[in-house]
Every structure is written in structure tokens, then in C-alpha cells.
Design a protein around this motif. Structure first.
Motif, PDB file in Angstrom:
ATOM      1  N   LEU A  65       0.824  -1.202   0.000  1.00 32.01           N
ATOM      2  CA  LEU A  65       0.000   0.000   0.000  1.00 32.01           C
ATOM      3  C   LEU A  65       0.861   1.256   0.000  1.00 32.01           C
ATOM      4  O   LEU A  65       0.341   2.358  -0.130  1.00 32.01           O
ATOM      5  CB  LEU A  65      -0.919   0.010   1.231  1.00 32.01           C
ATOM      6  CG  LEU A  65      -1.919  -1.133   1.309  1.00 32.01           C
ATOM      7  CD1 LEU A  65      -2.695  -1.066   2.617  1.00 32.01           C
ATOM      8  CD2 LEU A  65      -2.867  -1.126   0.122  1.00 32.01           C
ATOM      9  N   TRP A  72      -4.951   3.640  -3.320  1.00 26.15           N
ATOM     10  CA  TRP A  72      -5.574   4.610  -2.421  1.00 26.15           C
ATOM     11  C   TRP A  72      -6.886   5.122  -3.009  1.00 26.15           C
ATOM     12  O   TRP A  72      -7.890   5.248  -2.298  1.00 26.15           O
ATOM     13  CB  TRP A  72      -4.637   5.794  -2.175  1.00 26.15           C
ATOM     14  CG  TRP A  72      -3.278   5.429  -1.663  1.00 26.15           C
ATOM     15  CD1 TRP A  72      -2.881   4.235  -1.123  1.00 26.15           C
ATOM     16  CD2 TRP A  72      -2.121   6.274  -1.672  1.00 26.15           C
ATOM     17  NE1 TRP A  72      -1.559   4.272  -0.785  1.00 26.15           N
ATOM     18  CE2 TRP A  72      -1.059   5.512  -1.100  1.00 26.15           C
ATOM     19  CE3 TRP A  72      -1.879   7.581  -2.077  1.00 26.15           C
ATOM     20  CZ2 TRP A  72       0.221   6.035  -0.945  1.00 26.15           C
ATOM     21  CZ3 TRP A  72      -0.599   8.096  -1.926  1.00 26.15           C
ATOM     22  CH2 TRP A  72       0.441   7.336  -1.368  1.00 26.15           C
ATOM     23  N   VAL A  85      -9.897  -3.288  10.815  1.00 28.19           N
ATOM     24  CA  VAL A  85      -8.586  -3.884  10.570  1.00 28.19           C
ATOM     25  C   VAL A  85      -8.259  -4.844  11.710  1.00 28.19           C
ATOM     26  O   VAL A  85      -8.362  -4.476  12.886  1.00 28.19           O
ATOM     27  CB  VAL A  85      -7.500  -2.798  10.462  1.00 28.19           C
ATOM     28  CG1 VAL A  85      -6.147  -3.425  10.130  1.00 28.19           C
ATOM     29  CG2 VAL A  85      -7.884  -1.756   9.406  1.00 28.19           C
ATOM     30  N   LEU A  92      -1.122   0.993   6.741  1.00 25.04           N
ATOM     31  CA  LEU A  92      -2.017   1.855   5.986  1.00 25.04           C
ATOM     32  C   LEU A  92      -1.475   3.277   5.973  1.00 25.04           C
ATOM     33  O   LEU A  92      -1.247   3.857   7.043  1.00 25.04           O
ATOM     34  CB  LEU A  92      -3.418   1.856   6.598  1.00 25.04           C
ATOM     35  CG  LEU A  92      -4.382   0.742   6.161  1.00 25.04           C
ATOM     36  CD1 LEU A  92      -3.840  -0.634   6.530  1.00 25.04           C
ATOM     37  CD2 LEU A  92      -5.758   0.961   6.771  1.00 25.04           C
ATOM     38  N   MET A  96      -5.267   6.589   3.383  1.00 25.86           N
ATOM     39  CA  MET A  96      -6.241   5.515   3.557  1.00 25.86           C
ATOM     40  C   MET A  96      -6.879   5.579   4.935  1.00 25.86           C
ATOM     41  O   MET A  96      -8.077   5.309   5.086  1.00 25.86           O
ATOM     42  CB  MET A  96      -5.586   4.152   3.322  1.00 25.86           C
ATOM     43  CG  MET A  96      -5.154   3.932   1.878  1.00 25.86           C
ATOM     44  SD  MET A  96      -4.436   2.287   1.584  1.00 25.86           S
ATOM     45  CE  MET A  96      -5.901   1.243   1.680  1.00 25.86           C
ATOM     46  N   CYS A 104     -10.484   4.335  10.368  1.00 23.76           N
ATOM     47  CA  CYS A 104     -10.128   2.918  10.411  1.00 23.76           C
ATOM     48  C   CYS A 104     -10.018   2.467  11.861  1.00 23.76           C
ATOM     49  O   CYS A 104      -9.355   3.122  12.674  1.00 23.76           O
ATOM     50  CB  CYS A 104      -8.807   2.682   9.683  1.00 23.76           C
ATOM     51  SG  CYS A 104      -8.823   3.149   7.939  1.00 23.76           S
TER      52      CYS A 104
END
Length: 331
Positions: A65, A72, A85, A92, A96, A104
Motif C-alpha cells: 500500500l 488509495w 482492521v 495503511l 487511507m 479505520c
């Protein structure tokens, strides 16, 4: 809610299944790419990918990533309310982390800020902690440093193994993330509101304290080598913490590697012996203080077996010395 799920190993599967069963719209599942596995080295999908495919969910597995603007953009285009996650394995980037409406959320297998990092389950047992737990955390750029939304503890006893603790925390994480999504704490809260939420066992946004921070390092196979000059309690924790991964092991005098799958600590040596010495016909091994009666072992080319079955194929008579250094003998 519309969600993205990101995870790879068995630990993450209960959370994925719980979110799906609760009716959340899972737009995509991210997991590590299939890896060679088994004797034939055929590509094998991760446990999360296998579970996602069984549920009919689309799976993505980018190799990286970092410096990947196309990924993205595709992630942001999913229009997720949140990304969940759990042991995903890739870092990340900030773009993101900021893309979902609620950010997240990480399902972390410790009571943060204790045991940030890669091996919280094993590290808690190795350290002799009396409890572990799960923290649902709002992710940020630092290593497990984000605000805590919900924490719940699980006891660690002298019988707890990495496997049993893993399974307990994995199931708990799936339950807790549902509670957080159902009662998501506001971004801005005054102290009274936070305390009221905590008192009611509701999710609350709390900054991690600066005190009590510890780090759980990434484990290697060499971490499993038993040093018989440690006391029996320490070695018992090592066996319970590192089975099945990376596994604990010792060596015979000729360098043969013997994996250790279980043992029972005894309070003191039945006779004074050098650490690492087999002191009876029940595979009791002297430690610096106390001793360990080995209950499950594995010799090269065979499966793990009970001690009596092991001894029928590999006698270890009284006086055998275990743990002779062998630099190239790591299993």
C-alpha cells in the motif's frame, strides 16, 4: 454500515463473520496475497480470504500500500463508513486512514497501551501477565497509538496457552467491534460524557496514557530455543506462549532438534543436577530453579506426540543433557 474489512490470519475471521452476520454491507475484504504452503508449495489463500470467498465477498490483496496512489483511490472510491482492521499485516498510509467517514478501527489483542506491536498474545504470557484483552482502537500513523474506543479484559492463568488466548481474544474482538459500530462514540466529548460512557460499559474515546507502554516484538524461530538455565516458571511460560508459533525446541547432544509442545512445571528438582539434565524416566528436566516434566515432543520428520510415545522411538535416559548449542539447528 458500509464497511471495508482488512485482515489475514485466523484471528481476524470471527470479526469478519460477525460483521457479515450482523447485516453490515462489506464492500470489500483486503487480505495478504496467497502464499506458498505445504510440502508442494502450492499457493494457499489466507484464512480471511477463504472466509470472505465462502461469504461471497469480493477480496483484494495488493502486495503493498506504500506509494500506491491507484490503490488509495480505489479504496476511497468504496465509500466506506469505516474500515475494520485485524492483523492485516500491511501499514495503511495516512490517506487511507482518512478515507472512511469514521476512519479505520483496529482490533488489537492487548489492553493498550500495554503490548503495542506484533506479538501481544505471546508477549503477555511470556511476561507473566495476569490478564490480557482486546482494545478497539481508532487508527493513526503511530504504532498502535490511536485513541481507545473500547477495552475488555480476559484472565491469563498458569494453564493459558497462546492458542487458547488467541481463540478467546479473537471471538471477543468480533463481539466488541459490533458494539462499537452500534454505539460509535463522538469525536468530541467532554470528560463527564466519557466517564458516563465508561461507567455504562459503552464505547468511549480515550487517549492512550503515556505510562504503561510496552512493545511486543516480532518473533523469530530462535525465540523458541529453550535456555535450561532459566527457572522452571519462565520456561513453562515460554512453552505456553510460543506454541504453536514459533514453537519451542531444544537440542540433543548430537545437535538433533527436538520440538517441545507441552510441559508441567514442578516446584523443585528431585535431585541436584545441571540445568538441561533429564533426571527421571518421565522426561523431567532440571532447570536453574525447579524442573519441567515434558509432556509433548516432536523429533525430526515426525508429528507432535505424547511423551510416552516419543520415548518409545527416541529414548532419553536419565543423565541425558539437553540444550547443547547448535548454531545451525534452529527448526
Amino acid at each position: 454500515m458500509r464497511l471495508v474489512f482488512m485482515g489475514t490470519p485466523d484471528f481476524a475471521v470471527p470479526a469478519l463473520k460477525a460483521l457479515h452476520a450482523a447485516g453490515h454491507d462489506i464492500a470489500a475484504v483486503y487480505s495478504q496475497p496467497p502464499r506458498p504452503a505445504g510440502r508442494g508449495k502450492a499457493l494457499r489463500a489466507s484464512p480471511v480470504q477463504q472466509a470472505a470467498q465462502e461469504l461471497g465477498l469480493p477480496v483484494r490483496h495488493p502486495l503493498s500500500l506504500r506509494n500506491n496512489p491507484q490503490e488509495w483511490e480505489e479504496f476511497a472510491a468504496l465509500g466506506a463508513d469505516a474500515a475494520i482492521v485485524a492483523a492485516y499485516g500491511l501499514i495503511l498510509p495516512q490517506t487511507m486512514l482518512d478515507a472512511p467517514r469514521l476512519g479505520c478501527l483496529n482490533i488489537h489483542a492487548s489492553l493498550l497501551p500495554r503490548w503495542r506491536g506484533a506479538s501481544p498474545i505471546q508477549s503477555s504470557i511470556l511476561a507473566g501477565d495476569t490478564q490480557s484483552g482486546v482494545t478497539i482502537m481508532q487508527m493513526e500513523a503511530g504504532l498502535d497509538t490511536g485513541p481507545m474506543l473500547l477495552r475488555e479484559a480476559v484472565p491469563i492463568t498458569d494453564k493459558t496457552t497462546a492458542s487458547t488466548l488467541h481463540d478467546a481474544l479473537s471471538a471477543l474482538g468480533g463481539e466488541m467491534v459490533l458494539r462499537v459500530l452500534q454505539d460509535f462514540p463522538p469525536t468530541e466529548s467532554d470528560t463527564a460524557d466519557i466517564q458516563a460512557r465508561i461507567a455504562a460499559n459503552r464505547p468511549a474515546r480515550q487517549v492512550q496514557p503515556d505510562t504503561g507502554v510496552t512493545y511486543a516484538p516480532r518473533l523469530t524461530r530462535e525465540d523458541g530455543r529453550i535456555d535450561w538455565t532459566q527457572d522452571a516458571t519462565t520456561i513453562d511460560r515460554q512453552i505456553r506462549a510460543l506454541t504453536p508459533w514459533p514453537g519451542t525446541f531444544t537440542t540433543l547432544e548430537d545437535g538433533t532438534v527436538i520440538k517441545i509442545g507441552g510441559g508441567v512445571p514442578l516446584p523443585r528438582n528431585p535431585v541436584a543436577q545441571q540445568p538441561g539434565t533429564v533426571v527421571d524416566d518421565q522426561l523431567t528436566v532440571a532447570c536453574a530453579t525447579g524442573c519441567i516434566r515434558l509432556t509433548r515432543l516432536q523429533r525430526p520428520g515426525r508429528g507432535m506426540m505424547e511423551a510416552d510415545a516419543f520415548l518409545r522411538g527416541q529414548p532419553l535416559p536419565v543423565g541425558t543433557c539437553l540444550g547443547s548449542p547448535a548454531p545451525d539447528s534452529t527448526p
